[in-house]
Each structure stands twice: as C-alpha cells, then as structure tokens.
Design a protein around this motif. Structure first.
Motif, PDB file in Angstrom:
ATOM      1  N   ASP A  98       0.837  -1.207   0.000  1.00 33.43           N
ATOM      2  CA  ASP A  98       0.000   0.000   0.000  1.00 33.43           C
ATOM      3  C   ASP A  98       0.867   1.249   0.000  1.00 33.43           C
ATOM      4  O   ASP A  98       0.619   2.195  -0.758  1.00 33.43           O
ATOM      5  N   ASP A  99       1.900   1.259   0.864  1.00 37.26           N
ATOM      6  CA  ASP A  99       2.805   2.412   0.929  1.00 37.26           C
ATOM      7  C   ASP A  99       3.550   2.606  -0.391  1.00 37.26           C
ATOM      8  O   ASP A  99       3.672   3.724  -0.895  1.00 37.26           O
TER       9      ASP A  99
ATOM     10  N   ARG B 228       2.415   9.000  -6.261  1.00 34.27           N
ATOM     11  CA  ARG B 228       2.715  10.416  -6.037  1.00 34.27           C
ATOM     12  C   ARG B 228       3.891  10.860  -6.919  1.00 34.27           C
ATOM     13  O   ARG B 228       3.855  11.929  -7.528  1.00 34.27           O
TER      14      ARG B 228
ATOM     15  N   ARG C 203       1.230   4.012  -3.035  1.00 30.66           N
ATOM     16  CA  ARG C 203       0.934   5.420  -2.761  1.00 30.66           C
ATOM     17  C   ARG C 203       2.140   6.304  -3.098  1.00 30.66           C
ATOM     18  O   ARG C 203       1.999   7.329  -3.778  1.00 30.66           O
TER      19      ARG C 203
END
Length: 166
Positions: free
Chosen positions: A137-138, A145, A141
């Motif tokens: 998930d990190d 970005r 993300r």
C-alpha cells in the motif's frame, strides 16, 4: 521540510539506488518471462496489455505512446511488429485521418492470456512476496505520487495533446 535541490541526502541516494536496482532486476526477469512465454519484448507486452485494458481494445497511437511514455516512432515499429504477427491491427482513425488506431485482435488476447500467469507469478515471487500488504500500500501510494509529479511536466512522448493537434 526545506530541501536543498543542489544536493542529495544519503537517504535520498540510498532510496534512488534501491529503486533503480529493484527496477532493473525486476525488468530483466520480467523481460525474460515475456520472451519465453510469448516471444514479446517488454514494450510489446505493455502495448498489448494497455490495449487489453482499453474500453474496446482500441487506442489512437498517440494516446498509446503517451500512456506508455514511449517515442511515437519506436511504438510505431513495435505496433508494426505485432501487426505482422496478427496480434494487433492498425487503421486510420474514423475521427481524424491523420491519426492511426491500434486494435487488439483475438490472437493478441490469446498471447496476453498465455503470458499473464507467468507475469503475475514473477511479480509475486520477485517483488511482492518480500513485502507486507501495508508495504505494498505504501509503495503504491509513494510511486503514484512520484508518477503524478513526473506527469505534471512529462517528456514530449507523454505530454497530452491539445485538441487542435489531435
């Protein structure tokens, strides 16, 4: 936090080098799997997979090049190669005679179906198996970005076209 744009911190350098190492190692393994399973280059796979995700399996060449961040001439060569294999068709756009539309064929879908299981296995085995769901998930993300930031000032091959240049 203010950052000095003329230097790279040790942590930034470590992150960059780890990112490029992971990217290079993963791409090498994935390219081998794609060659072995479907006689595809990485770019050819990206082209087919992107068409496979398109609403009707069709995209204009310029839109495809923008999505893949690949030169138009290089992508045209790859599309010609895939067309000779019967995996895609190319035709003039019905909306703009200057544009070419690339469409995925049934044979192209078959090749995607043949390479996807090994491709997914390679991703799990080589990348995701060493990470927790929270790590993934990190990672998603953070990379999204970074991708959004890079797309804000894209290379020419990825810059969206104005309506007048389509």
């Amino acid at each position: 936090m203010s950052r000095d744009a003329s230097t790279v911190s040790p942590t930034q350098l470590r992150a960059y080098l780890a990112f490029t190492e992971v990217s290079n190692l993963l791409r090498h393994a994935v390219e081998k799997q794609l060659r072995d399973a479907g006689e595809l280059s990485y770019v050819q796979f990206q082209l087919l997979a992107t068409l496979g995700e398109a609403q009707d399996g069709r995209l204009r060449m310029t839109d495809l090049a923008d999505q893949l961040v690949h030169s138009r001439s290089g992508l045209t060569y790859q599309a010609q190669t895939l067309e000779r294999r019967g995996l895609v068709t190319r035709s003039p756009s019905p909306d703009d005679e200057r544009s070419v539309v690339v469409a995925l064929t049934a044979a192209g879908r078959d090749v995607l179906a043949a390479v996807f299981p090994g491709h997914i296995d390679a991703l799990h085995r080589l990348l995701f198996s060493s990470l927790t769901d929270a790590d993934i998930d990190d990672l998603a993300r953070i990379l999204q970005r970074a991708a959004d930031h890079l797309r804000a000032d894209p290379p020419r091959s990825a810059a969206p076209r104005s309506a007048s240049s389509r």
